[in-house]
Design an enzyme around this catalytic site. Structure first.
Site, PDB file in Angstrom:
ATOM      1  CD  GLU A  29      -3.148  -1.180   2.823  1.00  0.00           C
ATOM      2  OE1 GLU A  29      -4.296  -0.910   2.574  1.00  0.00           O
ATOM      3  OE2 GLU A  29      -2.192  -0.640   3.387  1.00  0.00           O
ATOM      4  CE  LYS A 107      -6.542   2.046   2.762  1.00  0.00           C
ATOM      5  NZ  LYS A 107      -5.618   0.574   3.258  1.00  0.00           N
TER       6      LYS A 107
END
Length: 133
Positions: A29, A107
């Protein structure tokens, strides 16, 4: 902490803001980044702007948009909670006419088994309890 409840009244509304950021706990990420979806509600008295039709009597949506963009595209945070808190606290600090702010950060691309639109957090901050002094 006492529950101050959901604000009522006028508010500025920003929906579906999309930015690429590098927030998260996982190394991939932080390296690759991902898309983040953000919604913001900012409560303030819109009567003066409604009566005058002058931008100077309100806060431009683009100013709040800029805060969200700077935070989401800015330095990485581990948690969405931190991203949302930075957006809320910056907004309350910069614009004293805002009495409360709701921030939702999602997300859409997460490593879970199963279909979903997004996973995320939503926070509500009130000037009376949460604004930096």
């Amino acid at each position: 902490m006492e529950d101050v409840g959901m604000p009522v009244g006028d508010k500025l509304i920003l929906r579906g803001l999309k930015f690429h950021g590098f927030h998260g706990v996982k190394a991939e990420e932080r390296k690759l980044g991902q898309k983040f979806l953000t919604d913001v509600d900012a409560w303030m008295d819109l009567r003066p702007a409604g009566k005058s039709d002058c931008l100077s009597d309100t806060i431009s949506y683009t100013e709040i948009y800029r805060i969200v963009k700077e935070v989401v595209e800015g330095p990485p945070q581990n948690l969405l909670e931190s991203v949302a808190q930075l957006i809320a606290s910056t907004t309350l600090t910069k614009y004293p006419q805002i009495s409360a702010v709701r921030v939702k950060v999602g997300k859409p691309h997460v490593a879970v088994q199963g279909p979903l639109d997004y996973l995320g957090v939503e926070i509500l901050r009130h000037r009376s309890h949460d604004a930096p002094k």
